[in-house]
Motif scaffolding. Structure first.
Motif, PDB file in Angstrom:
ATOM      1  N   GLY A   1       4.215   6.454 -17.298  1.00  0.00           N
ATOM      2  CA  GLY A   1       4.054   6.095 -15.618  1.00  0.00           C
ATOM      3  C   GLY A   1       5.542   5.703 -15.258  1.00  0.00           C
ATOM      4  O   GLY A   1       6.013   6.012 -14.287  1.00  0.00           O
ATOM      5  N   TRP A   2       6.087   4.868 -16.086  1.00  0.00           N
ATOM      6  CA  TRP A   2       7.492   4.233 -15.894  1.00  0.00           C
ATOM      7  C   TRP A   2       8.585   4.951 -15.998  1.00  0.00           C
ATOM      8  O   TRP A   2       9.612   5.063 -15.252  1.00  0.00           O
ATOM      9  CB  TRP A   2       7.519   2.878 -16.771  1.00  0.00           C
ATOM     10  CG  TRP A   2       6.644   1.672 -16.676  1.00  0.00           C
ATOM     11  CD1 TRP A   2       5.883   1.507 -15.529  1.00  0.00           C
ATOM     12  CD2 TRP A   2       6.623   0.777 -17.242  1.00  0.00           C
ATOM     13  NE1 TRP A   2       5.292   0.271 -15.571  1.00  0.00           N
ATOM     14  CE2 TRP A   2       5.734  -0.298 -16.893  1.00  0.00           C
ATOM     15  CE3 TRP A   2       7.273   0.359 -18.512  1.00  0.00           C
ATOM     16  CZ2 TRP A   2       5.348  -1.581 -17.335  1.00  0.00           C
ATOM     17  CZ3 TRP A   2       6.903  -1.022 -19.095  1.00  0.00           C
ATOM     18  CH2 TRP A   2       5.995  -1.798 -18.550  1.00  0.00           C
TER      19      TRP A   2
ATOM     20  N   TYR B   1       7.106  -0.121 -10.176  1.00  0.00           N
ATOM     21  CA  TYR B   1       7.849  -0.667 -11.532  1.00  0.00           C
ATOM     22  C   TYR B   1       9.224  -0.999 -11.180  1.00  0.00           C
ATOM     23  O   TYR B   1       9.644  -2.073 -11.579  1.00  0.00           O
ATOM     24  CB  TYR B   1       7.840   0.829 -12.585  1.00  0.00           C
ATOM     25  CG  TYR B   1       8.876   0.337 -13.598  1.00  0.00           C
ATOM     26  CD1 TYR B   1       8.495  -0.441 -14.940  1.00  0.00           C
ATOM     27  CD2 TYR B   1      10.289   0.982 -13.539  1.00  0.00           C
ATOM     28  CE1 TYR B   1       9.743  -0.562 -15.854  1.00  0.00           C
ATOM     29  CE2 TYR B   1      11.079   0.896 -14.581  1.00  0.00           C
ATOM     30  CZ  TYR B   1      10.793   0.269 -15.625  1.00  0.00           C
ATOM     31  OH  TYR B   1      11.829  -0.065 -16.703  1.00  0.00           O
TER      32      TYR B   1
ATOM     33  N   LYS C   1       0.921  -1.067  -0.085  1.00  0.00           N
ATOM     34  CA  LYS C   1       0.001   0.170  -0.149  1.00  0.00           C
ATOM     35  C   LYS C   1       0.809   1.318   0.083  1.00  0.00           C
ATOM     36  O   LYS C   1       2.079   1.188   0.734  1.00  0.00           O
ATOM     37  CB  LYS C   1      -0.801  -0.070   1.242  1.00  0.00           C
ATOM     38  CG  LYS C   1      -2.296  -0.844   1.076  1.00  0.00           C
ATOM     39  CD  LYS C   1      -2.982  -0.835   2.360  1.00  0.00           C
ATOM     40  CE  LYS C   1      -4.396  -1.652   2.061  1.00  0.00           C
ATOM     41  NZ  LYS C   1      -5.140  -1.380   3.191  1.00  0.00           N
ATOM     42  N   GLY C   2       0.376   2.327  -0.723  1.00  0.00           N
ATOM     43  CA  GLY C   2       1.249   3.664  -0.923  1.00  0.00           C
ATOM     44  C   GLY C   2       2.202   3.439  -1.894  1.00  0.00           C
ATOM     45  O   GLY C   2       2.869   4.717  -2.028  1.00  0.00           O
ATOM     46  N   GLU C   3       2.520   2.419  -2.353  1.00  0.00           N
ATOM     47  CA  GLU C   3       3.566   2.474  -3.280  1.00  0.00           C
ATOM     48  C   GLU C   3       3.471   3.151  -4.653  1.00  0.00           C
ATOM     49  O   GLU C   3       2.209   2.958  -5.178  1.00  0.00           O
ATOM     50  CB  GLU C   3       3.995   1.106  -3.634  1.00  0.00           C
ATOM     51  CG  GLU C   3       5.220   0.927  -4.591  1.00  0.00           C
ATOM     52  CD  GLU C   3       5.735  -0.570  -4.509  1.00  0.00           C
ATOM     53  OE1 GLU C   3       6.977  -0.809  -4.141  1.00  0.00           O
ATOM     54  OE2 GLU C   3       5.014  -1.299  -5.300  1.00  0.00           O
ATOM     55  N   SER C   4       4.161   3.979  -5.166  1.00  0.00           N
ATOM     56  CA  SER C   4       4.020   4.959  -6.258  1.00  0.00           C
ATOM     57  C   SER C   4       4.063   4.110  -7.527  1.00  0.00           C
ATOM     58  O   SER C   4       4.797   2.859  -7.588  1.00  0.00           O
ATOM     59  CB  SER C   4       4.887   6.089  -6.324  1.00  0.00           C
ATOM     60  OG  SER C   4       6.125   5.598  -6.500  1.00  0.00           O
ATOM     61  N   GLU C   5       3.594   4.468  -8.588  1.00  0.00           N
ATOM     62  CA  GLU C   5       3.744   3.691  -9.782  1.00  0.00           C
ATOM     63  C   GLU C   5       5.146   3.389 -10.192  1.00  0.00           C
ATOM     64  O   GLU C   5       5.729   2.287 -10.676  1.00  0.00           O
ATOM     65  CB  GLU C   5       3.008   4.574 -11.024  1.00  0.00           C
ATOM     66  CG  GLU C   5       3.019   3.523 -12.484  1.00  0.00           C
ATOM     67  CD  GLU C   5       2.174   4.150 -13.385  1.00  0.00           C
ATOM     68  OE1 GLU C   5       2.007   3.599 -14.589  1.00  0.00           O
ATOM     69  OE2 GLU C   5       1.756   5.293 -13.310  1.00  0.00           O
ATOM     70  N   ARG C   6       5.944   4.419 -10.077  1.00  0.00           N
ATOM     71  CA  ARG C   6       7.491   4.314 -10.045  1.00  0.00           C
ATOM     72  C   ARG C   6       8.259   3.444  -9.324  1.00  0.00           C
ATOM     73  O   ARG C   6       9.246   2.422  -9.872  1.00  0.00           O
ATOM     74  CB  ARG C   6       8.168   5.621 -10.257  1.00  0.00           C
ATOM     75  CG  ARG C   6       9.737   5.776 -10.418  1.00  0.00           C
ATOM     76  CD  ARG C   6       9.923   5.403 -11.889  1.00  0.00           C
ATOM     77  NE  ARG C   6      11.526   4.924 -12.241  1.00  0.00           N
ATOM     78  CZ  ARG C   6      12.016   4.597 -13.137  1.00  0.00           C
ATOM     79  NH1 ARG C   6      11.329   4.168 -14.013  1.00  0.00           N
ATOM     80  NH2 ARG C   6      12.994   4.677 -13.377  1.00  0.00           N
ATOM     81  N   GLU C   7       7.840   3.411  -8.309  1.00  0.00           N
ATOM     82  CA  GLU C   7       8.381   2.282  -7.126  1.00  0.00           C
ATOM     83  C   GLU C   7       8.016   0.815  -7.314  1.00  0.00           C
ATOM     84  O   GLU C   7       8.668   0.073  -7.154  1.00  0.00           O
ATOM     85  CB  GLU C   7       8.036   2.870  -5.782  1.00  0.00           C
ATOM     86  CG  GLU C   7       8.542   4.141  -5.272  1.00  0.00           C
ATOM     87  CD  GLU C   7       7.947   4.506  -3.977  1.00  0.00           C
ATOM     88  OE1 GLU C   7       8.594   5.173  -3.215  1.00  0.00           O
ATOM     89  OE2 GLU C   7       6.689   4.194  -3.832  1.00  0.00           O
TER      90      GLU C   7
END
Length: 371
Positions: free
Chosen positions: A314-315, A73, A65-71
């Motif tokens: 997003g990546w 990836y 939970k709370g992980e960004s799209e970049r994280e």
């Protein structure tokens, strides 16, 4: 020393390839006891991976939970999962214009290409999923040999037999040091385990070809290298550099493999004729003098879909890759899907140049298609 050896230019030994080592390896319950999984885990341990987990079920863990799209990836791209290919993945599909049929040794790729063709086409996090039920993946070869609509029965490409593409959803060489799946497939087809009349083909951006050189390939696997102009190479993170790929191309050709160039994705960068001309000249120099060279070329221009653009941005939020719909033309599939390609005039210029220059600059190269 024979005179012909004195005249041969000295070549440096190739530098050791840079190998992808995942931070995390997950093994699903269904895959845990399969024979090929034991080989994969042996290789993973030899590579020094510390975090190896046998999962209690077949579902891969979800993102925290709370992980960004970049994280998300970054975490996924550092993870390899050993799974069982589901029934849907065991039913080969046609894949024109490359091959008669597609076989999936894995799904996902460790590279970081900012134009990634898998973005938007594979669901879920970009984890590299390796198929442990290798025998089941390769089993359809025998029953499908003699069928197909691309090379089987084709006047120009019929000599390839019934072709099976291994790199639709992965780069099999990029993970071979961890899986052994590619070598197993090459040896099985090369020694006729699945009968005669079939051949494999795959494209790679990596250069770790040493384990493939002495395999009993029987000339039944075509190894193609994805090559590009220097201005496009900068979008291909985590891959072998272009000179290393060209050197690897030379080495597998010397080992008797049929080889190929996958020039993709072609982009009309400033001075593209000179850049791609230098690339073709480098290939020609590397392959000069190789006897009985069997060389093909495939040219694929850059394109993107609305969904792939969304995923890629997003990546790679800071990418300089051009994905501007306003300067592109729309191409629709028979099922209504949309792709953005270069305008008709640009496509015509690119196609005519490659159709002329590939055979003109690289003696013996057969251009299979330009799209």
């Amino acid at each position: 020393m024979p005179a012909q050896l004195l005249d041969r230019p000295e070549r440096r030994l190739p530098a050791a390839p840079r190998l992808w080592i995942p931070k995390h390896v997950l093994v699903t319950r269904a895959a845990a006891d399969l024979p090929h999984t034991a080989e994969i885990l042996r290789r993973v341990e030899a590579a020094g991976v510390d975090d190896v987990r046998i999962l209690p079920a077949d579902r891969l863990p979800t993102a925290p939970k709370g992980e960004s799209e970049r994280e998300a990836y970054a975490r996924a791209k550092a993870t390899m999962a050993v799974v069982v290919a589901p029934p849907s993945a065991l039913k080969p599909q046609p894949i024109p214009p490359s091959a008669d049929w597609r076989l999936d040794l894995a799904r996902g790729c460790p590279a970081h290409c900012q134009y990634c063709y898998l973005a938007g086409s594979l669901s879920g996090a970009p984890i590299t999923r390796v198929h442990a039920n290798l025998d089941e993946v390769l089993a359809p070869i025998a029953s499908l040999t003699g069928t197909g609509s691309v090379t089987t029965g084709d006047a120009l490409r019929g000599g390839e037999g019934t072709t099976f593409e291994l790199s639709c959803y992965t780069d099999p060489l990029g993970i071979e040091h961890l899986t052994g799946s590619l070598a197993a497939a090459i040896a099985q087809v090369g020694t006729g385990r699945h009968g005669d009349g079939a051949s494999l083909r795959f494209t790679t951006k990596f250069d770790a070809v040493e384990p493939l050189l002495a395999l009993p390939h029987g000339g039944r696997t075509r190894i193609r290298f994805s090559l590009n102009a220097a201005e496009v190479e900068r979008f291909e993170g985590g891959t072998a550099r272009m000179p290393a790929r060209i050197e690897a191309l030379r080495r597998v050709a010397e080992a008797g493999y049929p080889v190929g160039l996958t020039i993709a994705p072609v982009m009309p960068v400033d001075g593209w004729q000179e850049s791609y001309g230098r690339l073709l000249d480098d290939v020609a120099a590397a392959l000069a003098g190789i006897p009985a060279l069997d060389l093909t070329a495939e040219v694929i221009t850059h394109r993107f879909t609305p969904s792939s653009k969304q995923v890629l941005e997003g990546w790679y939020p800071r990418t300089k890759l051009e994905m501007d719909e306003s300067v592109r033309s729309v191409k629709r599939s028979k099922f209504g899907g949309v792709k953005y390609v270069y305008p008709k005039g640009t496509m015509a210029d690119l196609r005519s140049w490659f159709e002329r220059e590939v055979p003109g600059r690289v003696p013996g190269a057969r251009l299979l298609y330009s799209t």
